[in-house]
Every structure is written in structure tokens, then in C-alpha cells.
Design a protein around this motif. Sequence first.
Motif, PDB file in Angstrom:
ATOM      1  N   ASN A   1       0.846  -1.199   0.000  1.00 15.73           N
ATOM      2  CA  ASN A   1       0.000   0.000   0.000  1.00 15.73           C
ATOM      3  C   ASN A   1       0.884   1.253   0.000  1.00 15.73           C
ATOM      4  O   ASN A   1       1.610   1.504   0.967  1.00 15.73           O
ATOM      5  CB  ASN A   1      -0.894  -0.032   1.244  1.00 15.73           C
ATOM      6  CG  ASN A   1      -1.860   1.140   1.265  1.00 15.73           C
ATOM      7  OD1 ASN A   1      -1.588   2.197   0.685  1.00 15.73           O
ATOM      8  ND2 ASN A   1      -2.990   0.946   1.935  1.00 15.73           N
TER       9      ASN A   1
ATOM     10  N   GLU B   1       0.251   4.291   0.361  1.00 16.48           N
ATOM     11  CA  GLU B   1      -0.057   5.334   1.357  1.00 16.48           C
ATOM     12  C   GLU B   1       0.517   5.016   2.724  1.00 16.48           C
ATOM     13  O   GLU B   1       0.952   5.899   3.449  1.00 16.48           O
ATOM     14  CB  GLU B   1      -1.572   5.451   1.497  1.00 16.48           C
ATOM     15  CG  GLU B   1      -2.134   6.425   0.506  1.00 16.48           C
ATOM     16  CD  GLU B   1      -3.599   6.653   0.723  1.00 16.48           C
ATOM     17  OE1 GLU B   1      -4.041   6.681   1.897  1.00 16.48           O
ATOM     18  OE2 GLU B   1      -4.283   6.780  -0.283  1.00 16.48           O
ATOM     19  N   THR B   2       0.481   3.748   3.065  1.00 13.96           N
ATOM     20  CA  THR B   2       0.834   3.396   4.444  1.00 13.96           C
ATOM     21  C   THR B   2       2.123   2.588   4.574  1.00 13.96           C
ATOM     22  O   THR B   2       2.624   2.396   5.682  1.00 13.96           O
ATOM     23  CB  THR B   2      -0.297   2.550   5.064  1.00 13.96           C
ATOM     24  OG1 THR B   2      -0.545   1.438   4.181  1.00 13.96           O
ATOM     25  CG2 THR B   2      -1.569   3.361   5.218  1.00 13.96           C
ATOM     26  N   GLU B   3       2.665   2.097   3.452  1.00 15.45           N
ATOM     27  CA  GLU B   3       3.784   1.152   3.582  1.00 15.45           C
ATOM     28  C   GLU B   3       5.070   1.572   2.873  1.00 15.45           C
ATOM     29  O   GLU B   3       6.058   0.845   2.921  1.00 15.45           O
ATOM     30  CB  GLU B   3       3.355  -0.232   3.065  1.00 15.45           C
ATOM     31  CG  GLU B   3       2.178  -0.809   3.866  1.00 15.45           C
ATOM     32  CD  GLU B   3       1.839  -2.229   3.452  1.00 15.45           C
ATOM     33  OE1 GLU B   3       1.757  -3.088   4.343  1.00 15.45           O
ATOM     34  OE2 GLU B   3       1.662  -2.481   2.236  1.00 15.45           O
TER      35      GLU B   3
ATOM     36  N   GLU C   1       2.289  -1.646   7.559  1.00 17.74           N
ATOM     37  CA  GLU C   1       1.739  -0.391   8.079  1.00 17.74           C
ATOM     38  C   GLU C   1       2.171  -0.085   9.523  1.00 17.74           C
ATOM     39  O   GLU C   1       2.588   1.034   9.828  1.00 17.74           O
ATOM     40  CB  GLU C   1       0.211  -0.437   7.991  1.00 17.74           C
ATOM     41  CG  GLU C   1      -0.423   0.845   8.501  1.00 17.74           C
ATOM     42  CD  GLU C   1      -1.898   0.943   8.165  1.00 17.74           C
ATOM     43  OE1 GLU C   1      -2.409   0.103   7.391  1.00 17.74           O
ATOM     44  OE2 GLU C   1      -2.540   1.872   8.682  1.00 17.74           O
TER      45      GLU C   1
ATOM     46  N   SER D   1       5.762   0.902   9.492  1.00 17.05           N
ATOM     47  CA  SER D   1       5.956   2.184   8.777  1.00 17.05           C
ATOM     48  C   SER D   1       5.471   3.353   9.626  1.00 17.05           C
ATOM     49  O   SER D   1       6.054   4.442   9.602  1.00 17.05           O
ATOM     50  CB  SER D   1       5.196   2.177   7.453  1.00 17.05           C
ATOM     51  OG  SER D   1       5.835   1.331   6.528  1.00 17.05           O
ATOM     52  N   LYS D   2       4.406   3.106  10.362  1.00 18.36           N
ATOM     53  CA  LYS D   2       3.852   4.174  11.201  1.00 18.36           C
ATOM     54  C   LYS D   2       4.894   4.647  12.223  1.00 18.36           C
ATOM     55  O   LYS D   2       5.124   5.848  12.413  1.00 18.36           O
ATOM     56  CB  LYS D   2       2.617   3.630  11.927  1.00 18.36           C
ATOM     57  CG  LYS D   2       1.677   4.678  12.405  1.00 18.36           C
ATOM     58  CD  LYS D   2       0.392   4.047  12.880  1.00 18.36           C
ATOM     59  CE  LYS D   2      -0.230   5.031  13.853  1.00 18.36           C
ATOM     60  NZ  LYS D   2      -1.110   4.386  14.801  1.00 18.36           N
TER      61      LYS D   2
END
Length: 381
Positions: free
Chosen positions: A83, A85-87, A246, A249-250
Motif C-alpha cells: 500500500n 499510502e501506508t507502507e 503499516e 511504517s507508522k
Amino acid sequence: MFQSKLPHVGTTIFSVMSQLASEHQAINLSQGFPDYMISPQLMAYVNEAMHDGYNQYAPMPGIPALRNILADKIYKLYQVNVNPETEITITPGATYAIYTAFTTFLQAGDEVIVLEPAYDSYIPNITLNGAKAVCVPLKYPDYAVDWQKVKDAITVHTKAIIINTPHNPTGYVWTADDMHMLDEITSNTNILIISDEVYEHITLDGRMHESVLKYENLRARSFVIYSFGKVFHATGWKIGYCVAPEALSKEFRKVHQFIGFTTNTPMQVALAKLLADEHEYLQLPHFFEQKRNLFLNLIKDLPFTIYQQAQGSYFQLAGYEKISKLGDKEFAIWLTQHIGVATIPISAFNHDGKDDQLIRFCFAKKDSTLIEAAERMKKLL
Ligand code: PMP
Ligand code: GLN
């Protein structure tokens, strides 16, 4: 006034050898960087981006167009959905991404397994985070992984293992079996993986790059790090990215936002455009295979020992025991000063300076540079 955080660290061997090369007008086959131009199309795209006004902060994780096209590329190469956007997080280089990943999760007293010889930033990065590097030697002279030794190095304190394939400095490329072993020894543990895959596109002789992204269980525990410097012959741009699930990554982004915040904008815009042409990176194995073959052919009658042809990366190791009994650092200095060719001594990649009497040549150079280097080295005959 204060205590050094890296009391045992000097200046990186790459700076030392490049400086020595320039002092002695030596041909610099030491530090890994190409001496030929980058794509004119890429330069045009950067110019265009600047003219179009892309000169202010990019979004913290990177511009969406770049992250989107990277997700497409990852799908095409490894058949895995990431993803964007998140990864995926764009970073100011791979070295930065590796440091940020370590800083994301390491606590004082944690242990990280490092396979040596290892790229020289890993251990200082671990030390700076108050953790301990547990070094495991790769097998001499092919530098394959000794999985029994890796297993034996795991303790209750093992927080992570850092791997690198294709490998700098040895040119070894991990096999599917290596990946299965990594999977086996980390499953049912909380061990994280930092996978340094900056040479993903430089696998030679038909070899495939085994990315941890292809292995579901491994991917779930990995920070996978890439560098555009290697892909587009632009090491001075210092731009790369980190792919991680995610949740990881966050946390990575929490750290990134306060040590770099973001990555330079016009280069991101330009790279997003250039990546649309997959030929730019799919031709790299062929390109570098020709360079390696040319170099090996040029030095075939010189008194070096090639224990193994580079399987990947743009580095070739060579033994010099038929030329000298000097330690590898002294030999690399001598070769620079007296023969006019600079290389990297492999002991610089071992925490204890273990010296197998090997030097590393970088063959990411113009053919004429490689020819001139070989010509100078004929004095060794
Ligand atoms: N890892 C390895 C194995 C490398 O050879 C390099 C080359 N410099 C890097 C990381 C760092 O890449 P970057 O220049 O993007 O920081
Ligand atoms: N990665 C390059 C090499 O191994 C150089 C990196 C650096 O100069 N820090 O030669």
C-alpha cells in the motif's frame, strides 16, 4: 567536554580511499560510485520539476506519484501488493533509512545480528542506539551465509537481523534457500529484519533478486530498504525508500518526521516520471554484466586471485597474495600510491579488522576508466 558516542570509529574507509586517490591522481575504483553521466531524460525531468515550482517541502512520507509508481514496480517485480499510502516512505538515501529503521525499534541492551563483512554504517548505527551488534562471519571465500552460525547467535535479546543482498562488498547474491532459512529461524520469534536491497537490480548471470518482499512471513517483520542512487547512477542524490508493513511504517515515520521530516522534492517528481520506463532499471543486469566481464578480462593475466566472480552488486573482490604479504589496508594504500589504482580493503567491513587479504574493485566505471586501471596494474607483472 563530552563523551564520544563512537569512541572506536574513525573516518569511513570510503572517504579515506577517495581522498588518497585524489591526492595521488589514482584511478578511483574504491568508493562505489559511477563515473559516467546519469540519464539526460532524468536531468530534464528535474529541471522541469524545478521550473514547474516543485521546490518546497514534499509531504512527509514522500510525494504520492512516486510512492504509487513504486508500489506498481514492486507488484510487477515481486507480485506483492504494497500500500503506497501506508507502507512506502521516501527517505534521504538508504543509509538514512537504515539508521531510521534501527532507531524506530532498538532499545538499550538489544542485540542485532550483523553478517560480516558488512556495509560500514550498520554497526555504528546499532551502537548509537545503545544496542549491541552480534557479528557472524560469512563463509570464506564465497561469502555464503553460515546458517548454523546465525542460529547459534540468536539469544533472548536478539531484536533484529540486518541482511544485504546483493551483497556489498562480496558480490554474493542470496538464494531462495537462504530466504527459506531466514524464514525458518525467525518464525515464531519477534525478530525484526532490516533488508538492505539497494543493489536489487544488479544481479548478474541470470540470477534473480530474492527480495524479502516475496516471502509473506518475512515481509511481515521487515523494513526493506532501497536507493535510487544505485538504480539511476546518481549516488550523490541521496534518495531512497523504506517498504514496511503499516504498523512498522507508522513508527518509522514518527522517527523520520523528526530527523529529516521529508526528502527533496524535484528529484522525487523526476524519479516518479522516469520510473514509468521500466527499461531504465531492467537493463541494469546486462549493463553491469558487461562491465564485470570487461574488468575480469582486463585483469585476467594480472597476479590477482578471483575466488568468485561477482554474482551481483558492482563490486569484484580479488586476492593479492601473489603480489604482497602486506595487510589489506597497507596493500590498498600501496596500490594507490605506487600503481595509481585505488581500491577498498575488505577488513574495513569487519568489526575486528579480520584480514583475508582481499581488496574490492568497483567496476561501475566507464570502459575507458577500467582499461586505464588495468593498464596501470600491468606494472604488477
Ligand atoms: N547499503 C549498501 C549495501 C550500500 O552499498 C550503500 C551504498 N552507498 C548504501 C546502503 C547507501 O545508499 P545511499 O547512498 O542511498 O545512502
Ligand atoms: N556504497 C558505496 C560503497 O560501498 C559508498 C558509500 C559511502 O561512501 N558511504 O563504496
